[in-house]
Scaffold this motif. Structure first.
Motif, PDB file in Angstrom:
ATOM      1  N   LEU A 168      30.982  72.155  66.703  1.00  0.00           N
ATOM      2  CA  LEU A 168      32.362  72.648  66.617  1.00  0.00           C
ATOM      3  C   LEU A 168      33.342  71.848  67.481  1.00  0.00           C
ATOM      4  O   LEU A 168      34.389  72.349  67.856  1.00  0.00           O
ATOM      5  CB  LEU A 168      32.453  74.137  66.975  1.00  0.00           C
ATOM      6  CG  LEU A 168      31.808  75.100  65.990  1.00  0.00           C
ATOM      7  CD1 LEU A 168      31.841  76.514  66.548  1.00  0.00           C
ATOM      8  CD2 LEU A 168      32.498  75.070  64.653  1.00  0.00           C
ATOM      9  N   ASN A 169      33.020  70.613  67.807  1.00  0.00           N
ATOM     10  CA  ASN A 169      34.000  69.733  68.444  1.00  0.00           C
ATOM     11  C   ASN A 169      34.719  68.961  67.345  1.00  0.00           C
ATOM     12  O   ASN A 169      34.234  67.942  66.860  1.00  0.00           O
ATOM     13  CB  ASN A 169      33.294  68.775  69.406  1.00  0.00           C
ATOM     14  CG  ASN A 169      34.261  67.798  70.036  1.00  0.00           C
ATOM     15  OD1 ASN A 169      35.460  67.960  69.931  1.00  0.00           O
ATOM     16  ND2 ASN A 169      33.728  66.781  70.667  1.00  0.00           N
ATOM     17  N   TYR A 170      35.918  69.482  66.941  1.00  0.00           N
ATOM     18  CA  TYR A 170      36.574  68.960  65.736  1.00  0.00           C
ATOM     19  C   TYR A 170      37.128  67.561  65.907  1.00  0.00           C
ATOM     20  O   TYR A 170      37.515  66.935  64.932  1.00  0.00           O
ATOM     21  CB  TYR A 170      37.729  69.882  65.312  1.00  0.00           C
ATOM     22  CG  TYR A 170      37.402  71.344  65.330  1.00  0.00           C
ATOM     23  CD1 TYR A 170      36.251  71.802  64.701  1.00  0.00           C
ATOM     24  CD2 TYR A 170      38.228  72.258  65.959  1.00  0.00           C
ATOM     25  CE1 TYR A 170      35.933  73.147  64.720  1.00  0.00           C
ATOM     26  CE2 TYR A 170      37.922  73.598  65.969  1.00  0.00           C
ATOM     27  CZ  TYR A 170      36.772  74.040  65.352  1.00  0.00           C
ATOM     28  OH  TYR A 170      36.480  75.362  65.364  1.00  0.00           O
ATOM     29  N   THR A 171      37.204  67.069  67.141  1.00  0.00           N
ATOM     30  CA  THR A 171      37.843  65.777  67.375  1.00  0.00           C
ATOM     31  C   THR A 171      37.226  64.668  66.537  1.00  0.00           C
ATOM     32  O   THR A 171      37.922  63.769  66.072  1.00  0.00           O
ATOM     33  CB  THR A 171      37.734  65.425  68.867  1.00  0.00           C
ATOM     34  OG1 THR A 171      38.286  66.512  69.606  1.00  0.00           O
ATOM     35  CG2 THR A 171      38.478  64.160  69.192  1.00  0.00           C
ATOM     36  N   VAL A 172      35.900  64.737  66.297  1.00  0.00           N
ATOM     37  CA  VAL A 172      35.222  63.645  65.581  1.00  0.00           C
ATOM     38  C   VAL A 172      35.460  63.703  64.077  1.00  0.00           C
ATOM     39  O   VAL A 172      35.045  62.800  63.359  1.00  0.00           O
ATOM     40  CB  VAL A 172      33.706  63.676  65.858  1.00  0.00           C
ATOM     41  CG1 VAL A 172      33.435  63.347  67.309  1.00  0.00           C
ATOM     42  CG2 VAL A 172      33.099  65.006  65.482  1.00  0.00           C
ATOM     43  N   ILE A 186      44.158  64.661  67.405  1.00  0.00           N
ATOM     44  CA  ILE A 186      45.045  65.691  66.856  1.00  0.00           C
ATOM     45  C   ILE A 186      44.684  65.970  65.401  1.00  0.00           C
ATOM     46  O   ILE A 186      44.564  67.132  64.991  1.00  0.00           O
ATOM     47  CB  ILE A 186      46.512  65.227  66.971  1.00  0.00           C
ATOM     48  CG1 ILE A 186      46.894  64.980  68.433  1.00  0.00           C
ATOM     49  CG2 ILE A 186      47.446  66.229  66.333  1.00  0.00           C
ATOM     50  CD1 ILE A 186      47.129  66.196  69.246  1.00  0.00           C
ATOM     51  N   ALA A 187      44.488  64.889  64.616  1.00  0.00           N
ATOM     52  CA  ALA A 187      44.181  65.081  63.196  1.00  0.00           C
ATOM     53  C   ALA A 187      42.853  65.803  63.029  1.00  0.00           C
ATOM     54  O   ALA A 187      42.725  66.701  62.188  1.00  0.00           O
ATOM     55  CB  ALA A 187      44.147  63.722  62.491  1.00  0.00           C
ATOM     56  N   GLY A 188      41.859  65.424  63.846  1.00  0.00           N
ATOM     57  CA  GLY A 188      40.559  66.081  63.759  1.00  0.00           C
ATOM     58  C   GLY A 188      40.650  67.548  64.090  1.00  0.00           C
ATOM     59  O   GLY A 188      40.106  68.398  63.373  1.00  0.00           O
ATOM     60  N   GLN A 189      41.362  67.874  65.187  1.00  0.00           N
ATOM     61  CA  GLN A 189      41.509  69.271  65.581  1.00  0.00           C
ATOM     62  C   GLN A 189      42.222  70.069  64.493  1.00  0.00           C
ATOM     63  O   GLN A 189      41.840  71.198  64.183  1.00  0.00           O
ATOM     64  CB  GLN A 189      42.300  69.358  66.894  1.00  0.00           C
ATOM     65  CG  GLN A 189      41.560  68.828  68.094  1.00  0.00           C
ATOM     66  CD  GLN A 189      40.500  69.801  68.596  1.00  0.00           C
ATOM     67  OE1 GLN A 189      40.530  70.978  68.295  1.00  0.00           O
ATOM     68  NE2 GLN A 189      39.548  69.285  69.357  1.00  0.00           N
ATOM     69  N   HIS A 190      43.275  69.437  63.905  1.00  0.00           N
ATOM     70  CA  HIS A 190      44.026  70.116  62.855  1.00  0.00           C
ATOM     71  C   HIS A 190      43.128  70.465  61.688  1.00  0.00           C
ATOM     72  O   HIS A 190      43.103  71.604  61.213  1.00  0.00           O
ATOM     73  CB  HIS A 190      45.164  69.217  62.375  1.00  0.00           C
ATOM     74  CG  HIS A 190      46.509  69.763  62.712  1.00  0.00           C
ATOM     75  ND1 HIS A 190      47.013  70.886  62.107  1.00  0.00           N
ATOM     76  CD2 HIS A 190      47.432  69.367  63.602  1.00  0.00           C
ATOM     77  CE1 HIS A 190      48.207  71.144  62.619  1.00  0.00           C
ATOM     78  NE2 HIS A 190      48.473  70.235  63.545  1.00  0.00           N
ATOM     79  N   LEU A 191      42.365  69.463  61.234  1.00  0.00           N
ATOM     80  CA  LEU A 191      41.478  69.667  60.086  1.00  0.00           C
ATOM     81  C   LEU A 191      40.435  70.726  60.409  1.00  0.00           C
ATOM     82  O   LEU A 191      40.192  71.649  59.621  1.00  0.00           O
ATOM     83  CB  LEU A 191      40.806  68.335  59.733  1.00  0.00           C
ATOM     84  CG  LEU A 191      39.885  68.357  58.520  1.00  0.00           C
ATOM     85  CD1 LEU A 191      40.692  68.685  57.278  1.00  0.00           C
ATOM     86  CD2 LEU A 191      39.193  67.019  58.352  1.00  0.00           C
ATOM     87  N   GLY A 192      39.825  70.604  61.597  1.00  0.00           N
ATOM     88  CA  GLY A 192      38.785  71.552  61.972  1.00  0.00           C
ATOM     89  C   GLY A 192      39.309  72.976  62.025  1.00  0.00           C
ATOM     90  O   GLY A 192      38.703  73.895  61.461  1.00  0.00           O
ATOM     91  N   ILE A 193      40.479  73.154  62.682  1.00  0.00           N
ATOM     92  CA  ILE A 193      41.037  74.510  62.819  1.00  0.00           C
ATOM     93  C   ILE A 193      41.381  75.079  61.445  1.00  0.00           C
ATOM     94  O   ILE A 193      41.106  76.244  61.151  1.00  0.00           O
ATOM     95  CB  ILE A 193      42.267  74.479  63.751  1.00  0.00           C
ATOM     96  CG1 ILE A 193      41.828  74.214  65.188  1.00  0.00           C
ATOM     97  CG2 ILE A 193      43.053  75.770  63.672  1.00  0.00           C
ATOM     98  CD1 ILE A 193      42.951  74.031  66.174  1.00  0.00           C
TER      99      ILE A 193
END
Lengths: 139, 191
Positions: A94-98, A104-111
């Protein structure tokens, strides 16, 4: 309540608006109040209103119980799947950064994906519970 | 000043609603009052600037819970049973008063609302306030904490909801065999 004209007309106007609001709450949750939990509940409220006015049989044609069970599992799978995807792509669970090129884009997509999973599960489970209770009274 | 007035009004209404719930015997009216109670709580959360919590309280507490309780009531009776003649309220009353007094005593140690030195504000909260927009680019801090920093906890919550759905399906849902349905036919209304 199937013969009450006023209720039928008013609820037919309201249900699309409720669904629209649920989608807004779902996808605007990053910016304003709201998110998957609230959106799922509001979305299920739309179907519950439909059930109350048009009856359980009609509602089960719109939302077959089997589809609801699949949706409930799908939401949890989507959430867990995002975690597995981040593991496969070399991050922690659940570390969306990758997930994307920048943090930012990774976190956005993950969230976004995770909230979608929450919304789908909450929506389906609320309806499963409601149909289970309402279905007992039918027999 | 206006906050105090609103808070006192809302709390007074909450207390009135609670007393009304206790005194009523018509379950239909009680369920409606539960809905009102939830809306009042949601209003309290709005006053405390917790918009996300207020949203959830209004949607789940006032919306879905009310519908589920109505559905449950449709399966049972819509009036409370008469109390048995020998019923004495003194023991329950004593328990409630002692518990309530202990809880009120406990609130003496709670830091004041919005206190900067409160434990809740002095551990990770400053980090979230300063860094959440840099780390995640999400303006709503609640969403950033819920979905990203505390993604694990939220996964647990979703699994809890999923489990609740499965439990209800196992207990109430699904297709029953004909014989079971017939056996249950007469007793549905008096258990």
């Amino acid at each position: 309540m199937t013969h009450n004209l006023v209720l039928r007309v008013v609820s037919k106007t309201l249900i699309p608006l409720i669904i629209m609001f649920a989608l807004y709450v779902q996808f605007h949750g990053d910016f304003g109040p709201g998110g998957g939990f609230q959106a799922g509940v509001i979305m299920s409220a739309a179907i519950i209103l439909y059930t109350l006015v048009f009856g359980l049989d009609a509602a089960e044609r719109v939302m077959p119980p089997m589809a609801l069970r699949i949706l409930a599992s799908l939401g949890v799978l989507l959430y867990g799947g995002v975690g597995v995807a981040t593991l496969v792509m070399g991050g922690n669970y659940l570390n969306y950064t990758v997930l994307a090129s920048t943090q930012i884009a990774g976190q956005h997509l993950g969230i976004l994906l995770v909230e979608l999973g929450v919304g789908i599960t909450v929506f389906a489970v609320m309806l499963i519970i409601f149909f289970a209770f309402a279905g007992r009274g039918r027999r | 000043m206006i906050d105090v007035v609103i808070n006192v009004t809302l709390l007074a209404f909450l207390a009135i609603t609670a007393v009304a719930i206790v005194r009523m015997t018509n379950l239909f009216a009680i369920i409606m009052l539960y809905g009102i109670f939830s809306f009042l709580s949601a209003a309290m959360f709005v006053v405390m600037d917790a918009a996300d919590v207020a949203f959830t309280e209004a949607a789940v507490g006032a919306g879905i819970s009310t519908v589920l309780m109505l559905a449950t009531m449709a399966l049972t009776k819509d009036h409370e049973e008469k109390r048995p003649a020998g019923h004495r309220p003194w023991l329950p009353l004593a328990v409630v008063i002692v518990t309530g007094a202990a809880l009120v005593y406990g609130t003496m140690d709670i830091p004041a609302f919005g206190d900067v030195d409160a434990p809740a504000q002095s551990h990770v909260a400053p980090y979230y306030i300063e860094k959440s927009i840099v780390d995640t680019g999400v303006p709503n801090m609640v969403t950033a904490v819920l979905a990203s920093y505390r993604g694990f906890d939220t996964l647990g919550e979703v699994v809890v909801i999923f489990t609740a759905g499965i439990a209800v399906l196992l207990l109430l849902g699904g297709r029953r065999r004909k014989t079971a349905a017939e056996n249950r036919g007469g007793e549905g209304n008096d258990t």
